[in-house]
Design a protein around this motif. Structure first.
Motif, short mmCIF file in Angstrom:
data_model
loop_
_atom_site.label_atom_id
_atom_site.label_comp_id
_atom_site.label_asym_id
_atom_site.label_seq_id
_atom_site.Cartn_x
_atom_site.Cartn_y
_atom_site.Cartn_z
N GLY A 188 57.17 -19.91 9.64
CA GLY A 188 55.74 -19.97 9.92
C GLY A 188 54.90 -20.29 8.71
N LEU A 189 53.63 -19.89 8.77
CA LEU A 189 52.63 -20.30 7.79
C LEU A 189 52.94 -19.83 6.37
N LEU A 190 53.62 -18.70 6.23
CA LEU A 190 54.01 -18.19 4.91
C LEU A 190 55.53 -18.10 4.80
N GLY A 191 56.21 -19.02 5.48
CA GLY A 191 57.66 -19.09 5.43
C GLY A 191 58.15 -19.86 4.22
N PRO A 192 59.42 -20.25 4.21
CA PRO A 192 59.99 -20.99 3.08
C PRO A 192 59.23 -22.28 2.80
N ASN A 193 59.12 -22.62 1.53
CA ASN A 193 58.48 -23.86 1.09
C ASN A 193 57.06 -23.99 1.61
N ARG A 194 56.33 -22.88 1.51
CA ARG A 194 54.91 -22.87 1.87
C ARG A 194 54.10 -22.39 0.67
N ILE A 195 52.79 -22.62 0.75
CA ILE A 195 51.83 -22.16 -0.24
C ILE A 195 51.07 -20.96 0.31
N GLY A 196 50.82 -19.97 -0.54
CA GLY A 196 49.95 -18.85 -0.19
C GLY A 196 49.00 -18.60 -1.36
N GLU A 197 47.70 -18.66 -1.10
CA GLU A 197 46.72 -18.60 -2.19
C GLU A 197 45.51 -17.75 -1.83
N ARG A 198 44.81 -17.30 -2.88
CA ARG A 198 43.49 -16.65 -2.82
C ARG A 198 43.41 -15.52 -1.79
N PRO A 199 44.30 -14.53 -1.86
CA PRO A 199 44.19 -13.41 -0.93
C PRO A 199 42.90 -12.63 -1.16
N LYS A 200 42.25 -12.28 -0.07
CA LYS A 200 41.02 -11.49 -0.14
C LYS A 200 41.15 -10.30 0.80
N MET A 201 40.84 -9.12 0.26
CA MET A 201 41.06 -7.87 0.97
C MET A 201 39.75 -7.32 1.52
N LEU A 202 39.79 -6.89 2.78
CA LEU A 202 38.64 -6.29 3.44
C LEU A 202 39.06 -4.93 4.02
N LYS A 203 38.17 -3.94 3.91
CA LYS A 203 38.39 -2.69 4.63
C LYS A 203 37.39 -2.61 5.77
N ASN A 204 37.93 -2.47 6.98
CA ASN A 204 37.08 -2.32 8.15
C ASN A 204 36.81 -0.84 8.38
N HIS A 205 35.59 -0.41 8.10
CA HIS A 205 35.27 1.01 8.20
C HIS A 205 35.16 1.48 9.64
N LYS A 206 35.07 0.57 10.59
CA LYS A 206 35.04 0.96 12.01
C LYS A 206 36.44 1.27 12.51
N THR A 207 37.42 0.45 12.13
CA THR A 207 38.78 0.64 12.62
C THR A 207 39.67 1.36 11.62
N GLY A 208 39.26 1.40 10.34
CA GLY A 208 40.09 1.97 9.30
C GLY A 208 41.19 1.04 8.82
N MET A 209 41.23 -0.16 9.39
CA MET A 209 42.28 -1.12 9.06
C MET A 209 41.92 -1.91 7.82
N PHE A 210 42.93 -2.23 7.01
CA PHE A 210 42.76 -3.14 5.89
C PHE A 210 43.21 -4.53 6.33
N VAL A 211 42.35 -5.51 6.12
CA VAL A 211 42.58 -6.87 6.59
C VAL A 211 42.61 -7.81 5.39
N MET A 212 43.66 -8.61 5.29
CA MET A 212 43.79 -9.59 4.22
C MET A 212 43.70 -10.99 4.81
N LEU A 213 42.82 -11.81 4.22
CA LEU A 213 42.76 -13.23 4.58
C LEU A 213 43.27 -14.05 3.40
N MET A 214 43.85 -15.21 3.69
CA MET A 214 44.40 -16.04 2.63
C MET A 214 44.50 -17.49 3.08
N HIS A 215 44.67 -18.37 2.11
CA HIS A 215 44.93 -19.79 2.39
C HIS A 215 46.44 -20.00 2.44
#
Length: 420
Positions: free
Chosen positions: A75-102
């Motif tokens: 998939g998107l972060l499988g072998p021979n892929r690029i992963g860049e610029r991770p950004k971390m968010l904390k959702n105070h409504k759900t308590g979940m930590f969400v990471m977005l990336m390229h």
């Protein structure tokens, strides 16, 4: 734990003495601790091997927590892929930590914004797939995030597109701005009082440039280009914007610019960070001067005191070296970076002649800069020897159209040391 000093443009080291490896980074505070997330790079190939997580109590001493998100089997972060610029968010409504990336392929021809989640900030994240807008993946590359005072989160994209995220931060639900910065990349946003500020760099491959910013009263716009926020020609103090973290100190909220000094191809060993407080006056923001080192408690410039001695050396010959014996617990080396310079190996030996620390320092910069080039880890007080050796290698890279960037020689230039 040492003094809470932030050294700019030099390698930082974790609890194991390894280089802090977190590029395109972001910072989040949770339970009185700071967490740094970034790209975990190698020195031999530009592909995704994970996003790193480091923690700190003072922004100066870093502990490697491990890889927050591992490579996937497919998939998107499988072998021979690029992963860049991770950004971390904390959702105070759900308590979940969400990471977005390229995510992307190795030729940067298949961009897609990805989503990962975890119940704890220092846990192992689970990749959820692409971020969707109107049922379709958001297929863009350079990205950032911003969370407003009311908890609303936004995705920031190159060229200046901005998307509002859903309440759970897992999808994009509204495009609130479009192409407000044609040609801009690496977006970073913050809010100060009634104004929103968004920063961009220009597209110059791995080379640094004069970054700029826009301002608006409403995140929907209209956005006004305000020009540069660092002195013209400084190339944003030889860095590229990555994130803005609002730091609480002395009863005030101070936006802190977080930028990268990329070091292609030695990203793992030689790329560094530039973090500086931003001055905001009305609709203007600026970083008027470069602080080589500053105190995170008082947000003030620091002059390093200690035994200062000359260490004049200049060479571009592979294997040529200079040695310096010192008695103390830490050594700081000053030198010059410019467009004719390359890499140097730094080695520290103990009294028995055993190598106890190694580092690779990049002396290249398009704009010449004489400053701190290396700050060693802190050792038990004693006698040590520092050896600095020219590697005979440098950073050179090419754009898709064949344009060459980087150094034209291999010089290593030193001036002095300070022993603490």
């Amino acid at each position: 734990m040492g003094k809470p000093y932030i050294y700019n443009g030099v390698s930082w080291f974790d609890q194991n003495g390894d280089t802090v490896n977190a590029h395109g980074a972001c910072l989040l505070k949770e339970d009185e601790k700071y967490y740094l997330f970034g790209e975990y790079k190698t020195d031999d190939v530009n592909k995704y091997i994970g996003f790193s997580c480091y923690s700190s109590d003072n922004l100066a001493d870093w502990y490697f927590e491990g890889l927050a998100l591992q490579p996937q089997n497919e998939g998107l972060l499988g072998p021979n892929r690029i992963g860049e610029r991770p950004k971390m968010l904390k959702n105070h409504k759900t308590g979940m930590f969400v990471m977005l990336m390229h995510t992307d392929d190795l030729k940067y021809m298949d961009p897609c914004i990805g989503v990962a989640t975890c119940d704890s900030i220092d846990g192992t994240f689970e990749f959820q797939g692409p971020l969707l807008f109107n049922g379709e993946p958001v297929r863009r590359w350079d990205m950032g995030t911003f969370v407003d005072e009311d908890g609303t989160a936004y995705l920031l994209l190159h060229e200046g597109d901005i998307y509002r995220l859903s309440d759970d931060y897992l999808t994009a639900v509204e495009k609130v701005a479009e192409k407000i910065a044609p040609g801009g990349e690496s977006p970073a946003m913050f809010r100060h009082e009634e104004n929103y500020f968004i920063m961009f760099s220009n597209k110059t491959s791995w080379e640094r440039n004069d970054n700029y910013y826009l301002v608006a009263k409403d995140i929907h716009g209209p956005w006004k280009n305000q020009g540069l926020f660092c002195p013209e020609g400084s190339l944003t103090y030889n860095s590229q914007c990555s994130f803005v973290f609002t730091f609480e100190a002395n009863g005030k909220n101070v936006p802190i610019y977080m930028g990268d000094r990329w070091s292609f191809p030695r990203q793992a060993s030689s790329a560094t960070q530039v973090w500086l407080p931003i001055t905001v006056v009305g609709e203007k923001c600026l970083i008027p001067e470069f602080w080589p080192v500053w105190d995170s408690r008082s947000i003030s410039n620091v002059s390093i005191g200690g035994l200062e001695e000359s260490l004049e050396f200049q060479s571009n010959l592979s294997g040529e070296s200079v040695s310096y014996q010192f008695n103390g617990s830490q050594v700081i080396v000053f030198g010059t970076s410019d467009c004719h310079s390359g890499y140097a190996d730094f080695l520290i030996y103990d009294e028995s002649g055993e190598v106890i620390h190694t580092a690779v320092v990049d002396f290249y910069s398009l704009v010449s800069d004489s400053n701190i080039r290396y700050v060693s880890p802190t050792f038990p007080a004693g006698n040590y020897m520092l050896k600095i050796m020219v590697t005979g290698t440098n950073g050179v890279w090419f754009k898709k159209d064949g344009t060459k960037f980087g150094s034209d020689d291999f010089y290593v230039t030193l001036q002095r040391v300070i022993v603490l």
